[in-house]
Scaffold this motif. Sequence first.
Motif, PDB file in Angstrom:
ATOM      1  N   MET A   1       5.164 -37.282   3.703  1.00 51.48           N
ATOM      2  CA  MET A   1       5.568 -38.339   4.626  1.00 51.48           C
ATOM      3  C   MET A   1       5.859 -37.743   5.992  1.00 51.48           C
ATOM      4  SD  MET A   1       7.954 -40.863   2.285  1.00 51.48           S
ATOM      5  CE  MET A   1       8.938 -39.572   1.535  1.00 51.48           C
ATOM      6  N   GLN A   2       5.497 -38.485   7.029  1.00 55.96           N
ATOM      7  CA  GLN A   2       5.707 -38.028   8.395  1.00 55.96           C
ATOM      8  C   GLN A   2       6.480 -39.076   9.181  1.00 55.96           C
ATOM      9  OE1 GLN A   2       2.194 -36.517  10.464  1.00 55.96           O
ATOM     10  NE2 GLN A   2       1.119 -36.426   8.505  1.00 55.96           N
ATOM     11  N   LEU A   3       7.349 -38.604  10.057  1.00 55.09           N
ATOM     12  CA  LEU A   3       8.074 -39.472  10.973  1.00 55.09           C
ATOM     13  C   LEU A   3       7.752 -39.005  12.380  1.00 55.09           C
ATOM     14  CD1 LEU A   3      10.182 -41.744  11.424  1.00 55.09           C
ATOM     15  CD2 LEU A   3      11.948 -39.970  11.363  1.00 55.09           C
ATOM     16  N   ILE A   4       7.181 -39.913  13.166  1.00 55.44           N
ATOM     17  CA  ILE A   4       6.730 -39.576  14.509  1.00 55.44           C
ATOM     18  C   ILE A   4       7.675 -40.207  15.519  1.00 55.44           C
ATOM     19  CG2 ILE A   4       4.730 -39.450  16.031  1.00 55.44           C
ATOM     20  CD1 ILE A   4       4.202 -38.439  13.163  1.00 55.44           C
ATOM     21  N   GLY A   5       8.171 -39.399  16.443  1.00 51.75           N
ATOM     22  CA  GLY A   5       9.044 -39.912  17.492  1.00 51.75           C
ATOM     23  C   GLY A   5      10.159 -38.924  17.802  1.00 51.75           C
ATOM     24  N   MET A   6      10.822 -39.161  18.916  1.00 52.03           N
ATOM     25  CA  MET A   6      11.886 -38.276  19.374  1.00 52.03           C
ATOM     26  C   MET A   6      13.241 -38.747  18.857  1.00 52.03           C
ATOM     27  SD  MET A   6      10.118 -36.144  21.189  1.00 52.03           S
ATOM     28  CE  MET A   6      11.357 -35.269  22.155  1.00 52.03           C
ATOM     29  N   MET A   7      14.122 -37.798  18.588  1.00 48.90           N
ATOM     30  CA  MET A   7      15.453 -38.137  18.099  1.00 48.90           C
ATOM     31  C   MET A   7      16.352 -38.731  19.188  1.00 48.90           C
ATOM     32  SD  MET A   7      15.651 -37.674  14.865  1.00 48.90           S
ATOM     33  CE  MET A   7      14.722 -36.824  13.574  1.00 48.90           C
ATOM     34  N   ASP A   8      15.879 -38.731  20.442  1.00 49.76           N
ATOM     35  CA  ASP A   8      16.673 -39.410  21.455  1.00 49.76           C
ATOM     36  C   ASP A   8      16.496 -40.920  21.377  1.00 49.76           C
ATOM     37  OD1 ASP A   8      14.127 -39.671  22.483  1.00 49.76           O
ATOM     38  OD2 ASP A   8      14.556 -38.703  24.392  1.00 49.76           O
ATOM     39  N   SER A   9      15.631 -41.377  20.489  1.00 55.85           N
ATOM     40  CA  SER A   9      15.524 -42.809  20.181  1.00 55.85           C
ATOM     41  C   SER A   9      16.450 -43.131  19.018  1.00 55.85           C
ATOM     42  CB  SER A   9      14.090 -43.173  19.796  1.00 55.85           C
ATOM     43  OG  SER A   9      14.053 -44.416  19.107  1.00 55.85           O
ATOM     44  N   PRO A  10      17.351 -44.108  19.166  1.00 55.59           N
ATOM     45  CA  PRO A  10      18.215 -44.454  18.039  1.00 55.59           C
ATOM     46  C   PRO A  10      17.429 -45.014  16.859  1.00 55.59           C
ATOM     47  CG  PRO A  10      18.403 -46.098  19.774  1.00 55.59           C
ATOM     48  CD  PRO A  10      17.587 -44.969  20.344  1.00 55.59           C
ATOM     49  N   PHE A  11      16.280 -45.591  17.134  1.00 57.38           N
ATOM     50  CA  PHE A  11      15.466 -46.178  16.075  1.00 57.38           C
ATOM     51  C   PHE A  11      14.796 -45.090  15.233  1.00 57.38           C
ATOM     52  CE2 PHE A  11      15.505 -48.997  19.808  1.00 57.38           C
ATOM     53  CZ  PHE A  11      16.260 -50.036  19.277  1.00 57.38           C
ATOM     54  N   VAL A  12      14.344 -44.035  15.891  1.00 59.72           N
ATOM     55  CA  VAL A  12      13.799 -42.888  15.157  1.00 59.72           C
ATOM     56  C   VAL A  12      14.914 -42.190  14.386  1.00 59.72           C
ATOM     57  CG1 VAL A  12      12.678 -40.629  15.385  1.00 59.72           C
ATOM     58  CG2 VAL A  12      11.928 -42.549  16.816  1.00 59.72           C
ATOM     59  N   ARG A  13      16.042 -41.996  15.038  1.00 56.87           N
ATOM     60  CA  ARG A  13      17.127 -41.233  14.425  1.00 56.87           C
ATOM     61  C   ARG A  13      17.689 -41.935  13.193  1.00 56.87           C
ATOM     62  NH1 ARG A  13      23.035 -39.701  16.041  1.00 56.87           N
ATOM     63  NH2 ARG A  13      23.173 -37.639  15.073  1.00 56.87           N
ATOM     64  N   ARG A  35       6.123 -38.690  27.530  1.00 55.01           N
ATOM     65  CA  ARG A  35       5.518 -37.416  27.925  1.00 55.01           C
ATOM     66  C   ARG A  35       4.221 -37.115  27.184  1.00 55.01           C
ATOM     67  NH1 ARG A  35      10.758 -36.167  27.061  1.00 55.01           N
ATOM     68  NH2 ARG A  35      10.288 -34.831  25.263  1.00 55.01           N
ATOM     69  N   HIS A  36       4.085 -37.656  25.980  1.00 53.09           N
ATOM     70  CA  HIS A  36       2.910 -37.363  25.155  1.00 53.09           C
ATOM     71  C   HIS A  36       2.165 -38.653  24.812  1.00 53.09           C
ATOM     72  CE1 HIS A  36       6.120 -34.320  23.769  1.00 53.09           C
ATOM     73  NE2 HIS A  36       5.388 -33.716  24.690  1.00 53.09           N
ATOM     74  N   GLN A  39      -1.318 -38.249  23.279  1.00 51.31           N
ATOM     75  CA  GLN A  39      -1.218 -37.667  21.940  1.00 51.31           C
ATOM     76  C   GLN A  39      -0.709 -38.690  20.937  1.00 51.31           C
ATOM     77  OE1 GLN A  39       1.356 -34.215  21.718  1.00 51.31           O
ATOM     78  NE2 GLN A  39       1.258 -34.111  19.493  1.00 51.31           N
ATOM     79  N   PHE A  40       0.305 -39.462  21.339  1.00 50.12           N
ATOM     80  CA  PHE A  40       0.855 -40.478  20.449  1.00 50.12           C
ATOM     81  C   PHE A  40      -0.198 -41.550  20.160  1.00 50.12           C
ATOM     82  CE2 PHE A  40       5.403 -41.682  19.297  1.00 50.12           C
ATOM     83  CZ  PHE A  40       5.022 -42.489  18.246  1.00 50.12           C
ATOM     84  N   ARG A  41      -0.988 -41.892  21.156  1.00 51.13           N
ATOM     85  CA  ARG A  41      -2.003 -42.926  20.977  1.00 51.13           C
ATOM     86  C   ARG A  41      -3.067 -42.500  19.973  1.00 51.13           C
ATOM     87  NH1 ARG A  41      -4.821 -45.330  26.272  1.00 51.13           N
ATOM     88  NH2 ARG A  41      -5.461 -43.130  26.409  1.00 51.13           N
ATOM     89  N   GLN A  42      -3.291 -41.195  19.848  1.00 49.56           N
ATOM     90  CA  GLN A  42      -4.211 -40.706  18.841  1.00 49.56           C
ATOM     91  C   GLN A  42      -3.663 -40.908  17.422  1.00 49.56           C
ATOM     92  OE1 GLN A  42      -7.381 -39.572  19.499  1.00 49.56           O
ATOM     93  NE2 GLN A  42      -6.877 -40.254  21.589  1.00 49.56           N
ATOM     94  N   ILE A  43      -2.345 -40.919  17.319  1.00 50.80           N
ATOM     95  CA  ILE A  43      -1.702 -41.137  16.023  1.00 50.80           C
ATOM     96  C   ILE A  43      -1.593 -42.624  15.725  1.00 50.80           C
ATOM     97  CG2 ILE A  43       0.418 -40.772  14.685  1.00 50.80           C
ATOM     98  CD1 ILE A  43       0.951 -38.345  16.583  1.00 50.80           C
ATOM     99  N   VAL A  46      -0.791 -48.219  19.125  1.00 56.16           N
ATOM    100  CA  VAL A  46       0.246 -49.044  19.736  1.00 56.16           C
ATOM    101  C   VAL A  46       1.257 -48.186  20.498  1.00 56.16           C
ATOM    102  CG1 VAL A  46       2.093 -50.713  19.234  1.00 56.16           C
ATOM    103  CG2 VAL A  46      -0.062 -50.834  17.982  1.00 56.16           C
ATOM    104  N   VAL A  47       1.342 -46.905  20.160  1.00 57.25           N
ATOM    105  CA  VAL A  47       2.271 -45.952  20.778  1.00 57.25           C
ATOM    106  C   VAL A  47       3.708 -46.476  20.652  1.00 57.25           C
ATOM    107  CG1 VAL A  47       2.721 -44.471  22.778  1.00 57.25           C
ATOM    108  CG2 VAL A  47       0.436 -45.397  22.427  1.00 57.25           C
ATOM    109  N   LYS A  48       4.142 -46.636  19.414  1.00 53.62           N
ATOM    110  CA  LYS A  48       5.481 -47.159  19.138  1.00 53.62           C
ATOM    111  C   LYS A  48       6.236 -46.186  18.258  1.00 53.62           C
ATOM    112  CE  LYS A  48       7.943 -51.171  17.178  1.00 53.62           C
ATOM    113  NZ  LYS A  48       8.874 -51.299  18.304  1.00 53.62           N
ATOM    114  N   ALA A  49       7.450 -45.864  18.673  1.00 48.83           N
ATOM    115  CA  ALA A  49       8.322 -44.990  17.883  1.00 48.83           C
ATOM    116  C   ALA A  49       9.486 -45.806  17.326  1.00 48.83           C
ATOM    117  CB  ALA A  49       8.850 -43.849  18.743  1.00 48.83           C
ATOM    118  N   PRO A  50       9.819 -45.561  16.041  1.00 47.57           N
ATOM    119  CA  PRO A  50       9.180 -44.594  15.163  1.00 47.57           C
ATOM    120  C   PRO A  50       7.879 -45.115  14.571  1.00 47.57           C
ATOM    121  CG  PRO A  50      10.923 -45.732  13.979  1.00 47.57           C
ATOM    122  CD  PRO A  50      10.980 -46.234  15.393  1.00 47.57           C
TER     123      PRO A  50
END
Length: 206
Positions: A1-13, A35-36, A39-43, A46-50
Amino acid sequence: MQLIGMMDSPFVRRVAISMAVLGMPFEHRSVSVFRHFDQFRQINPVVKAPTFIDDDGTQLIDSSLILDYLDHCVAPQARLMPQDSAARRRALHFIGFALAACEKSVQIVYERNLRPPEKQHGPWLDRVHTQLAAAYQTLEQGVAGVGAQSWLCGDRLMQPDITVAVAWRFTQHGLPDAIDPGRYPALTALSRRAEALPEFAGAPLE
C-alpha cells in the motif's frame, strides 16, 4: 500500500497516523501537489492529496473515503470508528467539525501564501476566520465534556481523537496567530497527549 502526499497536509497526516494505529504497513511518498505537480499528475491525474494506492493498484482519494475503506480491512473490534449507532454519531460530530477546521485553516493558508497581499479579500478572510473559531469553540466544548483521562469515544484512541488532534496541530503550526491556544485548554491537552504517541511522532508535520 502507498500513501502519496506531504505530511504538512492534515488530510494526508490523518490517514498516515490512522494506518499506523491500525498496524498497516505502507510506503509513504512525499510528493507535493505544488512543487511536484507534474510528478503527482503521473500518479493521479487529478493531483489530489492524499492519494492512496492499494496493493492491487486501485487508487482512492479523499481522506475520509480512504479511512472508511481501511477501517473495513480490519476486525470490527480494531476499527477506528465506533460500531454502535449513537457512538458513531458522536464520532462523526467530532470528525465533521475537525474537518471543517482543517478546511478553513487551509483556505486561510492558501489565501495568505498564494495570493499577493493586494489581491487578498479581507471580508472573505474575516468570514473564514469566524468559521474557524466557531469550529474550534464547538470542539473545545465537546472535548472538555469528556474529561482529560478519556478519549473522545471510549478508553482507546479512535478516529475522532486522531482527526481533532491533527486539525489542532495543523492550525497551530500553520496559523499560530489565528487561534489562541489559551482559550482552548481541552483541545491543547488532547493535542499534547496525542502528539506524544509513537503513531503521531512517526508522522511528523513537515
